[in-house]
Each structure stands twice: as structure tokens, then as C-alpha cells.
Design an enzyme around this catalytic site. Structure first.
Site, PDB file in Angstrom:
ATOM      1  N   LYS A 157      45.048  18.016 -13.834  1.00 57.91           N
ATOM      2  CA  LYS A 157      44.180  16.846 -14.050  1.00 57.91           C
ATOM      3  C   LYS A 157      42.911  17.254 -14.793  1.00 57.91           C
ATOM      4  CE  LYS A 157      43.636  15.791  -9.651  1.00 57.91           C
ATOM      5  NZ  LYS A 157      44.393  16.873  -8.986  1.00 57.91           N
ATOM      6  N   ARG A 209      40.726   9.775  -3.261  1.00 52.43           N
ATOM      7  CA  ARG A 209      41.632  10.737  -2.620  1.00 52.43           C
ATOM      8  C   ARG A 209      42.356  10.105  -1.435  1.00 52.43           C
ATOM      9  NH1 ARG A 209      40.197  15.522  -5.367  1.00 52.43           N
ATOM     10  NH2 ARG A 209      40.802  17.335  -4.189  1.00 52.43           N
ATOM     11  N   ARG A 229      44.606  30.260 -11.020  1.00 51.72           N
ATOM     12  CA  ARG A 229      43.539  29.484 -11.640  1.00 51.72           C
ATOM     13  C   ARG A 229      42.172  30.155 -11.453  1.00 51.72           C
ATOM     14  NH1 ARG A 229      42.856  23.170 -10.233  1.00 51.72           N
ATOM     15  NH2 ARG A 229      42.071  23.863  -8.214  1.00 51.72           N
ATOM     16  N   ARG A 243      38.014  30.062  -7.133  1.00 50.83           N
ATOM     17  CA  ARG A 243      37.442  29.189  -6.104  1.00 50.83           C
ATOM     18  C   ARG A 243      37.950  29.617  -4.731  1.00 50.83           C
ATOM     19  NH1 ARG A 243      38.855  23.257  -8.333  1.00 50.83           N
ATOM     20  NH2 ARG A 243      39.203  23.023  -6.101  1.00 50.83           N
ATOM     21  N   ARG A 302      45.669  22.223   1.361  1.00 50.37           N
ATOM     22  CA  ARG A 302      45.300  21.240   0.332  1.00 50.37           C
ATOM     23  C   ARG A 302      46.518  20.432  -0.114  1.00 50.37           C
ATOM     24  NH1 ARG A 302      42.811  24.332  -4.274  1.00 50.37           N
ATOM     25  NH2 ARG A 302      42.132  22.312  -5.046  1.00 50.37           N
TER      26      ARG A 302
HETATM   27  P1  AMP Z   1      39.078  19.414  -6.430  1.00 45.65           P
HETATM   28  O1  AMP Z   1      38.142  20.215  -7.268  1.00 45.65           O
HETATM   29  O2  AMP Z   1      39.257  18.000  -6.920  1.00 45.65           O
HETATM   30  O3  AMP Z   1      40.393  20.120  -6.171  1.00 45.65           O
HETATM   31  O4  AMP Z   1      38.384  19.255  -4.988  1.00 45.65           O
HETATM   32  C1  AMP Z   1      38.095  20.384  -4.192  1.00 45.65           C
HETATM   33  C2  AMP Z   1      37.829  19.937  -2.763  1.00 45.65           C
HETATM   34  O5  AMP Z   1      36.681  19.067  -2.738  1.00 45.65           O
HETATM   35  C3  AMP Z   1      38.941  19.124  -2.112  1.00 45.65           C
HETATM   36  O6  AMP Z   1      39.945  19.950  -1.541  1.00 45.65           O
HETATM   37  C4  AMP Z   1      38.154  18.343  -1.057  1.00 45.65           C
HETATM   38  O7  AMP Z   1      37.825  19.164   0.059  1.00 45.65           O
HETATM   39  C5  AMP Z   1      36.866  18.027  -1.790  1.00 45.65           C
HETATM   40  N1  AMP Z   1      36.939  16.743  -2.516  1.00 45.65           N
HETATM   41  C6  AMP Z   1      36.937  16.532  -3.867  1.00 45.65           C
HETATM   42  N2  AMP Z   1      37.005  15.227  -4.147  1.00 45.65           N
HETATM   43  C7  AMP Z   1      37.043  14.580  -2.955  1.00 45.65           C
HETATM   44  C8  AMP Z   1      37.135  13.216  -2.569  1.00 45.65           C
HETATM   45  N3  AMP Z   1      37.235  12.240  -3.483  1.00 45.65           N
HETATM   46  N4  AMP Z   1      37.145  12.928  -1.235  1.00 45.65           N
HETATM   47  C9  AMP Z   1      37.062  13.893  -0.297  1.00 45.65           C
HETATM   48  N5  AMP Z   1      36.999  15.200  -0.586  1.00 45.65           N
HETATM   49  C10 AMP Z   1      36.991  15.551  -1.909  1.00 45.65           C
END
Ligand code: AMP
Length: 208
Positions: A13, A88, A127, A154, A165
Site C-alpha cells: 500500500k 482499520r 522491509r 521497524r 499484525r
Molecule cells: P502501518 O504503518 O499502517 O503498518 O501501521 C503500523 C501500526 O500502527 C499498526 O500495526 C497499528 O498498531 C497502528 N496503526 C496504524 N494505523 C492505525 C489505525 N488506523 N488504527 C489503529 N491503529 C493503527
């Protein structure tokens, strides 16, 4: 054009959002990046969010919403935006509709980047992200090709968190596919293969 990106962590994404941003000037709004920024800044919100993120769980809706609302108020959003990582869960999708309605905006499409779960685990463990600008790359990159910043892994891309996740995605986020289908906004691409080829399909299905 206002777009929501759907897909498991590691589906690509962020990479597709970066390409759309570069070509069309849309604002790329990644709630994960906003949360990591809050953690790096040492804000109370960041501190609270970190425990959930490290456990592979969703951060409480109200914390993410406050960051999102602030970001949606920025000037660059007027040219259109790509939401990467939000909504989410179904509650966030309903909230988003209301927030956008208040701003006189609406979503044009929800783009699902579909990838086989076996591919996801491999991609996530390889990644790397840029500490400075959030650029997403792979483990062979030591400096960011966009800004020269340091590339790092990360915490939540480490094996212990990846499974949690993916589980969170399957139970909380995947139901949004039906939600956006019901709104007649779902577009889908196969996210496997070369990112540039995927991008050609992304533009096709979005009519760009
Ligand atoms: P991402 O970078 O989108 O993979 O997000 C990393 C982490 O941030 C996720 O595993 C969640 O813990 C948190 N996170 C990101 N976006 C959201 C969201 N919209 N709602 C809740 N937690 C989020």
C-alpha cells in the site's frame, strides 16, 4: 481524487501510495507514519500508542482519529488524498465518512491491494523504512534513495509481531472489503509482482 487503500500489512500500500503521490500530487496520509512521528517526538499520544503497535494491535480509535483530523486539515489535502492505513476497522470507516462529510468531501474509491499471506511474511521481514521521510524499501538499502536518511527495520516488522499484525488484519480490517463493496467503491488489484506493473493496474482500476 480521495482514495482509501486496503490490504494486509506488507501488501505494498505504501509503495503504491508513494507512486500516486509522486505522479498526481495527492497527499499521502499514513496513520502508521503519523503514529511513528508521535513516538519519535516523545508525545504522550506516541507513548500510549507504542505499546499497542509493538504488540501488533490496533491503537485505540480516538488516538488515531485526533492525528488524522489534524492531518486532514493541512493545505495539501485539497488536491486529493490517499489514506494508507486508515480505516482499520468498521467503526473507523463510519467515523471517516462523517469526518469527510463535515469537511464537504467524500471518498471516490477504496483500493484493495491483494497479496497472498505467504508472500506477506517474506516481504515484511525484508522491509526497511527511512527514519527521516518514511520511504519504504528493502534490506539491501542502507541509505534512503529519496532523502539519504538511515534505513531501519521497524520494531513491528520483526517476526514476533508480524503474526499478530496479520491476525489483527484478518479479524478487524478485512471486513472493510465488504463494507466498501456495499458502498460500490471497491476497486481491486493483484499486489504480487513488480511494483511498477502493479502501479499500471492501480491507475487502470482507478481510471487515472
Ligand atoms: P502501518 O504503518 O499502517 O503498518 O501501521 C503500523 C501500526 O500502527 C499498526 O500495526 C497499528 O498498531 C497502528 N496503526 C496504524 N494505523 C492505525 C489505525 N488506523 N488504527 C489503529 N491503529 C493503527
Amino acid at each position: 481524487m480521495n482514495i482509501v487503500l486496503l490490504g494486509a500489512p506488507g501488501a505494498g500500500k505504501g509503495t503504491q501510495a508513494q507512486k500516486l503521490t509522486a505522479e498526481f500530487g495527492f497527499a499521502h496520509i499514513s496513520t502508521g507514519d503519523l503514529l511513528r512521528g508521535a513516538i519519535a517526538a516523545g508525545s504522550p499520544l506516541g507513548l500510549e500508542a507504542k505499546g499497542y503497535m509493538d504488540a501488533g494491535q490496533l491503537v485505540p480509535d480516538e488516538l488515531v482519529l485526533s492525528l488524522l483530523k489534524e492531518r486532514l486539515g493541512a493545505d495539501d489535502v485539497g488536491r486529493g488524498f490517499i489514506l494508507d492505513g486508515y480505516p482499520r476497522n468498521t467503526a473507523q470507516a463510519v467515523t471517516l465518512d462523517a469526518v469527510l462529510r463535515d469537511m464537504g468531501k467524500s471518498l471516490d474509491a477504496a483500493l484493495l491491494v491483494a497479496v497472498d499471506p505467504a508472500v506477506i511474511v517474506d516481504r515484511l521481514s525484508r522491509r526497511r523504512a527511512c527514519r527521516e521521510c518514511g520511504f519504504t524499501g528493502v534490506d539491501s538499502m542502507h541509505a534512503c534513495p529519496r532523502c539519504g536518511g538511515e534505513m531501519y527495520q521497524r520494531d513491528d516488522d520483526k517476526p514476533a509481531t508480524i503474526e499478530a499484525r496479520l491476525d489483527t488484519y484478518a479479524t478487524k480490517t478485512a471486513p472493510l472489503i465488504e463494507y466498501f463493496k456495499g458502498q460500490d467503491k471497491l476497486a481491486e488489484v493483484d499486489g504480487q509482482g513488480d511494483p511498477d506493473e502493479v502501479y499500471v493496474h492501480v491507475k487502470e482500476v482507478l481510471g487515472l
